[in-house]
Design a protein around this motif. Structure first.
Motif, PDB file in Angstrom:
ATOM      1  N   GLU A  61     -39.436  53.022  27.433  1.00  0.00           N
ATOM      2  CA  GLU A  61     -39.160  53.350  28.840  1.00  0.00           C
ATOM      3  C   GLU A  61     -39.661  54.755  29.175  1.00  0.00           C
ATOM      4  O   GLU A  61     -40.276  54.966  30.227  1.00  0.00           O
ATOM      5  CB  GLU A  61     -37.671  53.238  29.145  1.00  0.00           C
ATOM      6  CG  GLU A  61     -37.368  53.555  30.596  1.00  0.00           C
ATOM      7  CD  GLU A  61     -35.929  53.293  31.005  1.00  0.00           C
ATOM      8  OE1 GLU A  61     -35.535  53.790  32.075  1.00  0.00           O
ATOM      9  OE2 GLU A  61     -35.202  52.587  30.281  1.00  0.00           O
ATOM     10  N   ALA A  62     -39.420  55.702  28.298  1.00  0.00           N
ATOM     11  CA  ALA A  62     -39.888  57.070  28.542  1.00  0.00           C
ATOM     12  C   ALA A  62     -41.412  57.129  28.632  1.00  0.00           C
ATOM     13  O   ALA A  62     -41.968  57.851  29.471  1.00  0.00           O
ATOM     14  CB  ALA A  62     -39.377  58.000  27.445  1.00  0.00           C
ATOM     15  N   ALA A  63     -42.092  56.359  27.789  1.00  0.00           N
ATOM     16  CA  ALA A  63     -43.553  56.330  27.813  1.00  0.00           C
ATOM     17  C   ALA A  63     -44.058  55.748  29.135  1.00  0.00           C
ATOM     18  O   ALA A  63     -44.967  56.312  29.758  1.00  0.00           O
ATOM     19  CB  ALA A  63     -44.084  55.526  26.623  1.00  0.00           C
ATOM     20  N   TRP A  64     -43.488  54.632  29.566  1.00  0.00           N
ATOM     21  CA  TRP A  64     -43.884  54.016  30.833  1.00  0.00           C
ATOM     22  C   TRP A  64     -43.586  54.955  31.998  1.00  0.00           C
ATOM     23  O   TRP A  64     -44.379  55.056  32.937  1.00  0.00           O
ATOM     24  CB  TRP A  64     -43.165  52.686  31.042  1.00  0.00           C
ATOM     25  CG  TRP A  64     -43.883  51.521  30.441  1.00  0.00           C
ATOM     26  CD1 TRP A  64     -43.626  50.922  29.247  1.00  0.00           C
ATOM     27  CD2 TRP A  64     -44.985  50.813  31.010  1.00  0.00           C
ATOM     28  NE1 TRP A  64     -44.503  49.884  29.043  1.00  0.00           N
ATOM     29  CE2 TRP A  64     -45.345  49.790  30.105  1.00  0.00           C
ATOM     30  CE3 TRP A  64     -45.711  50.940  32.197  1.00  0.00           C
ATOM     31  CZ2 TRP A  64     -46.391  48.900  30.352  1.00  0.00           C
ATOM     32  CZ3 TRP A  64     -46.752  50.058  32.443  1.00  0.00           C
ATOM     33  CH2 TRP A  64     -47.080  49.048  31.533  1.00  0.00           C
ATOM     34  N   THR A  65     -42.437  55.603  31.964  1.00  0.00           N
ATOM     35  CA  THR A  65     -42.062  56.521  33.035  1.00  0.00           C
ATOM     36  C   THR A  65     -43.067  57.660  33.136  1.00  0.00           C
ATOM     37  O   THR A  65     -43.514  58.020  34.230  1.00  0.00           O
ATOM     38  CB  THR A  65     -40.630  57.057  32.811  1.00  0.00           C
ATOM     39  OG1 THR A  65     -39.728  55.934  32.788  1.00  0.00           O
ATOM     40  CG2 THR A  65     -40.215  58.021  33.899  1.00  0.00           C
ATOM     41  N   MET A  66     -43.457  58.213  31.993  1.00  0.00           N
ATOM     42  CA  MET A  66     -44.440  59.297  31.973  1.00  0.00           C
ATOM     43  C   MET A  66     -45.798  58.803  32.481  1.00  0.00           C
ATOM     44  O   MET A  66     -46.440  59.469  33.303  1.00  0.00           O
ATOM     45  CB  MET A  66     -44.586  59.848  30.559  1.00  0.00           C
ATOM     46  CG  MET A  66     -45.705  60.869  30.413  1.00  0.00           C
ATOM     47  SD  MET A  66     -45.357  62.416  31.251  1.00  0.00           S
ATOM     48  CE  MET A  66     -44.276  63.153  30.053  1.00  0.00           C
ATOM     49  N   ALA A  67     -46.225  57.653  32.033  1.00  0.00           N
ATOM     50  CA  ALA A  67     -47.520  57.109  32.468  1.00  0.00           C
ATOM     51  C   ALA A  67     -47.519  56.861  33.973  1.00  0.00           C
ATOM     52  O   ALA A  67     -48.484  57.199  34.670  1.00  0.00           O
ATOM     53  CB  ALA A  67     -47.837  55.825  31.706  1.00  0.00           C
ATOM     54  N   TYR A  68     -46.435  56.293  34.477  1.00  0.00           N
ATOM     55  CA  TYR A  68     -46.366  56.047  35.918  1.00  0.00           C
ATOM     56  C   TYR A  68     -46.367  57.361  36.688  1.00  0.00           C
ATOM     57  O   TYR A  68     -47.029  57.478  37.725  1.00  0.00           O
ATOM     58  CB  TYR A  68     -45.153  55.189  36.310  1.00  0.00           C
ATOM     59  CG  TYR A  68     -45.157  54.969  37.807  1.00  0.00           C
ATOM     60  CD1 TYR A  68     -46.046  54.061  38.372  1.00  0.00           C
ATOM     61  CD2 TYR A  68     -44.366  55.736  38.646  1.00  0.00           C
ATOM     62  CE1 TYR A  68     -46.128  53.901  39.749  1.00  0.00           C
ATOM     63  CE2 TYR A  68     -44.442  55.588  40.024  1.00  0.00           C
ATOM     64  CZ  TYR A  68     -45.325  54.672  40.563  1.00  0.00           C
ATOM     65  OH  TYR A  68     -45.413  54.539  41.925  1.00  0.00           O
ATOM     66  N   ARG A  69     -45.642  58.345  36.192  1.00  0.00           N
ATOM     67  CA  ARG A  69     -45.596  59.645  36.867  1.00  0.00           C
ATOM     68  C   ARG A  69     -47.000  60.250  36.948  1.00  0.00           C
ATOM     69  O   ARG A  69     -47.406  60.756  37.989  1.00  0.00           O
ATOM     70  CB  ARG A  69     -44.624  60.592  36.176  1.00  0.00           C
ATOM     71  CG  ARG A  69     -44.486  61.903  36.928  1.00  0.00           C
ATOM     72  CD  ARG A  69     -43.337  62.791  36.489  1.00  0.00           C
ATOM     73  NE  ARG A  69     -43.067  62.805  35.074  1.00  0.00           N
ATOM     74  CZ  ARG A  69     -41.921  62.384  34.524  1.00  0.00           C
ATOM     75  NH1 ARG A  69     -40.960  61.920  35.262  1.00  0.00           N
ATOM     76  NH2 ARG A  69     -41.756  62.467  33.227  1.00  0.00           N
ATOM     77  N   ILE A  70     -47.760  60.166  35.868  1.00  0.00           N
ATOM     78  CA  ILE A  70     -49.132  60.695  35.858  1.00  0.00           C
ATOM     79  C   ILE A  70     -49.977  59.959  36.898  1.00  0.00           C
ATOM     80  O   ILE A  70     -50.697  60.575  37.695  1.00  0.00           O
ATOM     81  CB  ILE A  70     -49.763  60.581  34.451  1.00  0.00           C
ATOM     82  CG1 ILE A  70     -49.067  61.540  33.487  1.00  0.00           C
ATOM     83  CG2 ILE A  70     -51.263  60.850  34.499  1.00  0.00           C
ATOM     84  CD1 ILE A  70     -49.389  61.292  32.015  1.00  0.00           C
ATOM     85  N   LEU A  71     -49.895  58.640  36.913  1.00  0.00           N
ATOM     86  CA  LEU A  71     -50.669  57.839  37.860  1.00  0.00           C
ATOM     87  C   LEU A  71     -50.255  58.149  39.301  1.00  0.00           C
ATOM     88  O   LEU A  71     -51.108  58.367  40.167  1.00  0.00           O
ATOM     89  CB  LEU A  71     -50.499  56.348  37.564  1.00  0.00           C
ATOM     90  CG  LEU A  71     -51.275  55.396  38.470  1.00  0.00           C
ATOM     91  CD1 LEU A  71     -52.786  55.590  38.305  1.00  0.00           C
ATOM     92  CD2 LEU A  71     -50.890  53.959  38.171  1.00  0.00           C
ATOM     93  N   ALA A  72     -48.948  58.166  39.560  1.00  0.00           N
ATOM     94  CA  ALA A  72     -48.457  58.414  40.923  1.00  0.00           C
ATOM     95  C   ALA A  72     -48.852  59.812  41.399  1.00  0.00           C
ATOM     96  O   ALA A  72     -49.287  59.981  42.547  1.00  0.00           O
ATOM     97  CB  ALA A  72     -46.938  58.234  40.971  1.00  0.00           C
ATOM     98  N   GLU A  73     -48.712  60.813  40.540  1.00  0.00           N
ATOM     99  CA  GLU A  73     -49.090  62.175  40.926  1.00  0.00           C
ATOM    100  C   GLU A  73     -50.582  62.264  41.222  1.00  0.00           C
ATOM    101  O   GLU A  73     -50.998  62.948  42.166  1.00  0.00           O
ATOM    102  CB  GLU A  73     -48.681  63.177  39.849  1.00  0.00           C
ATOM    103  CG  GLU A  73     -47.180  63.406  39.807  1.00  0.00           C
ATOM    104  CD  GLU A  73     -46.719  64.255  38.615  1.00  0.00           C
ATOM    105  OE1 GLU A  73     -47.571  64.695  37.807  1.00  0.00           O
ATOM    106  OE2 GLU A  73     -45.498  64.464  38.498  1.00  0.00           O
TER     107      GLU A  73
END
Length: 139
Positions: free
Chosen positions: A116-128
């Protein structure tokens, strides 16, 4: 920045979701429309087709996580298209929440804290990256 271990967690978990693409996409959009009802009118097309597009885009991003620089042009183009569709900056949080919840349900116990932490970080990078692209066009 994502570590090699986080990239492995994302890629392995995504591979487990792929056989469930149609159900996962339906669940994602159900959750998105629940979290952000104002997004519903933005989707005028066949939702099954929309779900396939979502997973194709996710597959592209997941496959290139170890080459983030190659994702930036894709994210930029995606962001510009979404502005044209009527997406607003506040929708990105709802999309991220819907994605994480969909993965949690679809993967069950395999969606552990590290995944979950990995997906959250990846999504944050993409969204930003996408939000920065939309801001750069508004100036």
């Amino acid at each position: 920045m994502l570590t090699a271990h986080q990239i492995d967690l994302i890629q392995d978990s995504f591979a487990s979701v792929l056989p469930l693409t149609d159900a996962a996409a339906a669940e994602f959009y159900r959750r998105l429309f629940e979290l952000a009802p104002d997004t519903r009118p933005l989707f005028r097309n066949d939702m099954a087709e929309q779900g396939r597009k979502l997973f194709l885009t996710l597959a592209t991003v997941v496959d290139a996580l170890d080459r983030l620089d190659s994702i930036i042009p894709v994210a930029h183009e995606l962001a510009l298209r979404h502005v044209g569709y009527g997406a607003k900056p506040q929708h990105y949080q709802a999309v991220g929440s819907a994605l994480i919840e969909t993965l949690r349900v679809g993967l069950g116990p395999a969606f552990d804290q590290d995944t979950e932490a990995a997906w959250t970080m990846a999504y944050r990078i993409l969204a930003e990256t996408m939000l920065a692209a939309t801001r750069s066009t508004q100036h």
